[in-house]
Design an enzyme around this catalytic site. Structure first.
Site, PDB file in Angstrom:
ATOM      1  N   GLY A  53       0.935  -1.062  -0.075  1.00 32.11           N
ATOM      2  CA  GLY A  53       0.072  -0.003   0.023  1.00 32.11           C
ATOM      3  C   GLY A  53       1.013   1.201   0.063  1.00 32.11           C
ATOM      4  O   GLY A  53       1.333   1.701  -0.860  1.00 32.11           O
ATOM      5  N   MET A 177       4.259  -8.338  -1.347  1.00 28.95           N
ATOM      6  CA  MET A 177       3.882  -9.536  -0.622  1.00 28.95           C
ATOM      7  C   MET A 177       3.301 -10.565  -1.528  1.00 28.95           C
ATOM      8  O   MET A 177       3.785 -11.769  -1.478  1.00 28.95           O
ATOM      9  CB  MET A 177       3.318  -9.218   0.845  1.00 28.95           C
ATOM     10  N   ASN A 242     -10.355  -7.832 -11.116  1.00 29.76           N
ATOM     11  CA  ASN A 242     -10.576  -8.061  -9.750  1.00 29.76           C
ATOM     12  C   ASN A 242     -10.882  -9.063  -8.928  1.00 29.76           C
ATOM     13  O   ASN A 242     -11.850  -9.806  -9.289  1.00 29.76           O
ATOM     14  CB  ASN A 242     -11.748  -6.809  -9.492  1.00 29.76           C
ATOM     15  N   TYR A 322      -4.705 -15.020   4.585  1.00 31.44           N
ATOM     16  CA  TYR A 322      -3.279 -14.887   4.626  1.00 31.44           C
ATOM     17  C   TYR A 322      -2.583 -13.429   5.387  1.00 31.44           C
ATOM     18  O   TYR A 322      -1.397 -13.006   4.793  1.00 31.44           O
ATOM     19  CB  TYR A 322      -2.380 -14.946   3.228  1.00 31.44           C
ATOM     20  N   CYS A 410      15.490 -17.801   4.768  1.00 26.69           N
ATOM     21  CA  CYS A 410      15.744 -19.367   5.273  1.00 26.69           C
ATOM     22  C   CYS A 410      15.382 -19.304   6.578  1.00 26.69           C
ATOM     23  O   CYS A 410      15.584 -18.777   7.426  1.00 26.69           O
ATOM     24  CB  CYS A 410      17.413 -19.606   5.117  1.00 26.69           C
TER      25      CYS A 410
END
Length: 555
Positions: A53, A177, A242, A322, A410
């Site tokens: 954002g 992300m 969308n 998520y 990792c």
């Protein structure tokens, strides 16, 4: 004139061993701040926006320039204080103190909401730091790939007896992300259909090999998924559409994916989520004239999407949140059962957190990929009996394109982080690496965040909203000698819903660095084990005993 916008800027961190600052302890934060704004790393570098954002690296360009200037003159017994992306003071401390201390987006709880923050933001008094944007340790989409991969592997184990072949994931968002989902999904053996309204994001993910194909219609995308599943070879498809429209249309058609999730920037309804039926240009214009209208329309579309996710769950899809707070937004719009599908942390990740396992990451300040490949080999050497980890490192080398300075993520825990870091420091000392490395992590870690709708959702003892833990984590990392420490509010899930801390430390090959590294990279994950042991998790209690942690109330 917007002091945050400058399209003439093109920021590239220095490579090699020549210093612009007085030591590597100040060169490292300077390079990492610059790396956050590298054109291959940041989403909108001309606006100082890194990801999520409006997650920024500095409050405005004047502040950015001043931070660079101060870091270049900062002594090794001084500490720079950064308040919401603005350098506000330099103080004499000592050589083992952090060189930079950062506080971003923090508000007194009663005023901790987007409305108040946006007013401060307009006045130039605040900056949204997200998690790793304002703490200068974002490494591009790789930073979340392994965590997403681990989640999808766990989904396959829990729901499909470990078999992901021929199965597909429906999701939304291909930003900094969300862009990890497509690559992580195919790494885990799933095909992935990801909806994205910004075509430039799909194209960027195609260029960096995070997405395999682009589609402009749902029929085209479904045909690509079906063809791949028939061939037994997973594919990732970026669909220009969308997410709310697509999710609802699949319900209408009776098409049920195997897994459903979402990683749009739903945490920020004003800046992060495009309402149904709107173009991006229309939304940009409306944000200037009717913020409340934009927020209402965005949240209404989120409600449509979440209702579709619930319907797909009822139809048999493994459905998970998520961590973008989309359930909360839908709940506020009247979807009373929005929380009927779980968040990914309590459903799949918490057992790892109980052992302090989380997103350990490091960056080669040299800019030389060979330094990362050498450290990959060192990880395999020091952790020889973990084929899952070795497989991850092999896939990462083969399939993940570096963005900006070469880096590696990792997931390792309490028993491994300090010894890996000490080994890296020794490699620098011996000249096996061409320059120092920095080691950090996401704020999404076992002991560094309080976020009741994400990392601390459904804690065993009901302590979801207790935010003492990230404060203690930041204080301990400061006392332990981290190179820079940050304390943020609102990352991941938005204003009012999280507090979290970050840590970065430099391995410059010196004996002094070894002492600091040994303290910081033991203590930091140990706070995660402590936090989960305190909440009553047996895995964490056992880990604390095995590792000899001194937890007075656990005796």
């Amino acid at each position: 004139m917007d002091k945050r916008h400058d399209p003439s800027r093109r920021i590239i961190a220095p490579h090699g061993t020549q210093l612009s600052c007085k030591s590597w302890l100040t060169e490292a934060p300077m390079r990492m701040l610059m790396n956050n704004l590298h054109p291959d790393v940041a989403e909108r570098p001309e606006d100082l926006v890194v990801y999520g954002g409006i997650g920024r690296a500095a409050r405005d360009w004047d502040c950015y320039d001043k931070i660079i200037e101060v870091l270049q003159r900062l002594e090794d017994d001084e500490t720079l204080l950064v308040q919401s992306g603005k350098p506000v003071g330099v103080f004499r401390t000592h050589a083992d103190a952090p060189r930079v201390l950062i506080a971003n987006s923090n508000l007194v709880p009663h005023w901790a909401n987007w409305e108040h923050f946006n007013e401060l933001d307009k006045l130039g008094l605040a900056m949204y730091g997200q998690m790793t944007a304002g703490s200068w340790i974002y490494i591009g989409t790789q930073g979340i790939v392994q965590g997403t991969y681990e989640t999808f592997v766990s989904v396959a184990k829990q729901h499909f007896e470990g078999i992901s072949k021929g199965k597909w994931i429906l999701t939304g968002g291909l930003g900094g992300m969300g862009g990890a989902q497509t690559l992580a999904g195919t790494m885990a053996g799933f095909s992935v259909l990801a909806c994205e309204v910004d075509e430039t994001r799909i194209d960027f993910r195609l260029r960096t090999r995070y997405v395999d194909k682009k589609a402009t219609s749902l029929d085209e995308a479904l045909a690509m998924i079906e063809e791949a599943n028939q061939a037994g070879k997973p594919v990732s498809v970026g669909l220009l559409a969308n997410a709310a429209d697509v999710f609802a249309e699949l319900v209408k058609r009776g098409v049920t994916p195997d897994v459903v999730t979402d990683q749009t920037s739903a945490h920020d309804p004003l800046n992060g989520y495009l309402p149904q039926g709107w173009t991006m240009a229309e939304a940009a214009a409306m944000r200037k004239t009717d913020e409340a209208g934009v927020v209402k329309a965005a949240k209404a579309s989120m409600a449509v999407q979440v209702q579709a996710m619930l319907d797909l769950q009822t139809a048999g899809a493994a459905t998970l949140d998520y961590g973008n707070n989309i359930r909360q937004m839908a709940f506020e719009m009247g979807v009373e059962n929005a929380f009927d599908f779980p968040g990914f942390v309590p459903a799949y990740i918490r057992p790892l957190f109980c052992e302090g396992i989380g997103p350990f990451r490091w960056v080669a300040l040299s800019g030389d990929p060979e330094d990362i490949y050498k450290t990959d080999a060192k990880v395999k050497e020091l952790i020889p009996d973990n084929p899952h980890l070795h497989n991850w490192l092999d896939m990462a080398r083969e399939r993940i394109a570096f963005q900006g300075l070469p880096a590696r993520i990792c997931w390792v825990g309490l028993k491994d982080r300090a010894r890996l870091a000490l080994a890296f420091n020794e490699m620098v000392k011996k000249g096996e690496l061409s320059a120092p490395v920095v080691i950090g992590r996401d704020h999404l870690d076992s002991g560094s965040v309080a976020s009741p709708n994400r990392e601390t959702e459904s804690m065993l003892d009901g302590s979801d909203a207790v935010s003492d833990w990230p404060l203690l984590n930041a204080l301990l990392n400061t006392a332990s000698g981290a190179t820079w420490v940050s304390l943020h509010h609102g990352g991941g899930v938005g204003m009012g819903f999280s507090q979290h801390s970050g840590v970065v430390i430099v391995c410059d090959g010196t004996d002094a660095a070894a002492k600091r590294v040994g303290r910081v990279l033991w203590n930091d994950p140990a706070t995660g084990v402590m936090r989960h042991a305190d909440a009553g998790y047996e895995i964490a209690k056992n880990c604390a005993k095995e590792q000899g942690l001194d937890l007075p109330m656990q005796e």
